[in-house]
Design an enzyme around this catalytic site. Structure first.
Site, mmCIF file in Angstrom:
data_model
loop_
_atom_site.group_PDB
_atom_site.id
_atom_site.type_symbol
_atom_site.label_atom_id
_atom_site.label_comp_id
_atom_site.label_asym_id
_atom_site.label_seq_id
_atom_site.Cartn_x
_atom_site.Cartn_y
_atom_site.Cartn_z
ATOM 1 C CG HIS A 112 -0.351 0.286 2.522
ATOM 2 N ND1 HIS A 112 -0.025 -0.698 3.429
ATOM 3 C CD2 HIS A 112 -0.011 1.461 3.107
ATOM 4 C CE1 HIS A 112 0.482 -0.141 4.514
ATOM 5 N NE2 HIS A 112 0.502 1.167 4.340
ATOM 6 C CG ASP A 142 0.153 -4.088 2.986
ATOM 7 O OD1 ASP A 142 0.330 -3.462 1.920
ATOM 8 O OD2 ASP A 142 0.034 -3.516 4.086
ATOM 9 C CB SER A 220 3.345 1.613 6.253
ATOM 10 O OG SER A 220 2.206 1.855 7.026
#
Length: 373
Positions: A112, A142, A220
């Site tokens: 993402h 992911d 992230s």
């Protein structure tokens, strides 16, 4: 012209009152010590004597060393993507974290972070951001891999550990770029293991690590490390109503990462074995009192559709199928079903034991790559 006597008396009384007021102030001034304070020289403004600290503790030294050794392997990722059409186009900017996978310049991050980006740049240490290109994407996990267009010679790949032997309570360390603050270290423990984490395409990532190490927007894709400085997970999400760390963060386990990343480098994608069904999550299954995998949707033309699997329709009161075993091995949840399908692999066939109401039957179902549908 002479003033009346009463005016002259009033003036005299006013003068006397003023003199008495000044005299009173003088007495108060001397008795209260104000005069001494005003007339005294400035106080000594020299710094306090610094007390020696002594050596850092062994624990502190080990954390400092871990950060110094690991920070050179952590990347700061910048992305730009074009949004809108024609005259309404705009450039959307994004940031995230990543880490050096190998000396060829492959950088691992979250899907993402880079998905849909038209331009990707990677900053290592204090260097200028370097251009990179997308190599592979696995949205179902992911995970993504980008590669530096021109890799420096002094790249420092991160040491890779294991996640199958992690224990709740052991120390973990997250390094990333939260809110654009590069090379930030946060510490915590493994809070829980074997969590499942939903992703955007409806799939769940299995065996996810839960940690209380502070993870915020920008973390992230960054590494989660053990006390030996080895990669044990990829920080991917937080559970928070405010959008900031609330002590519940999640990381993709390194054992899974170590399976997926080589395939992304080699093929650009990761097969997603499946049969074409949507299933009830664990919370819904518990509410319904179901032990097994409840089929909530069937994709038209999929192997599940061909095998005649029927989904539940709660509004219409339709009782659907529950998968209770794969190749005669019981499955109690979607995680166990996913592992069973992955063990056989794309192109194989599995025997599902299916229960509908009080009746059970066994059906053969092909496994396909859902990423290619």
């Amino acid at each position: 012209m002479n003033k009346p006597k009463f005016q002259r008396g009033a003036s005299a009384m006013a003068l006397l009152a003023f003199v008495l007021f000044v005299a009173l102030l003088y007495v108060l001034y001397n008795q209260s010590g104000v005069s001494k304070w005003l007339s005294s020289p400035a106080t000594d403004a020299t710094p306090r004597v610094v007390q020696p600290r002594g050596d850092l503790s062994a624990t502190e030294n080990s954390v400092v060393e871990l950060f110094e050794v690991s920070k050179g392997s952590v990347a700061y990722i910048f992305t730009e993507s074009v949004q809108g059409q024609l005259f309404f186009r705009r450039i959307a900017e994004g940031t995230g974290s990543g880490f050096v996978w190998d000396e060829q310049g492959h950088i691992v991050t979250n899907a993402h972070v880079v998905q849909g980006a038209n331009r990707i740049r990677v900053q290592l240490d204090d260097s200028e951001p370097l251009p990179a290109r997308l190599v592979g994407l696995a949205p179902s996990y992911d995970l993504a891999v980008v590669r530096l267009v021109s890799a420096p010679k002094n790249l420092r790949p991160i040491p890779v550990g294991t996640s199958h032997d992690l224990r709740v309570g052991q120390s973990v360390y997250a390094i990333g770029n939260p809110f654009g603050l590069s090379k930030t270290l946060t510490t915590g423990i493994v809070s829980a293991l074997e969590r499942t984490l939903p992703v955007s395409n409806g799939r769940e990532i299995p065996d996810v690590i839960q940690t209380d190490a502070a993870i915020n927007p920008g973390n992230s894709g960054g590494p989660l490390l053990d006390s030996a400085g080895r990669l044990i997970g990829v920080n991917t999400a937080i559970l928070s109503q405010s959008g900031s760390s609330a002590g519940v963060g999640f990381a993709i386990p390194v054992d899974l990462v170590n399976q997926i990343v080589p395939q992304l480098i080699e093929r650009g994608s990761m097969p997603r074995p499946g049969i074409g069904i949507a299933v009830a999550d664990e919370a819904m299954a518990r509410r319904l009192g179901i032990r097994g995998v409840a089929v909530m949707g069937v994709e038209p033309g999929s192997p599940a559709d061909e095998a005649g699997l029927l989904p539940f329709d709660l509004q219409a009161g339709v009782v659907g199928d529950i998968i209770i075993a794969v190749d005669r091995k019981p499955v109690a949840n979607v995680l166990q079903l996913s592992k069973a399908l992955e063990a056989v692999g794309v192109g194989g066939t599995v025997q599902l034991l299916v229960m509908r109401g009080d009746n059970t039957r066994e059906v053969a179902v092909r496994i396909i790559d859902l990423e290619r549908r």
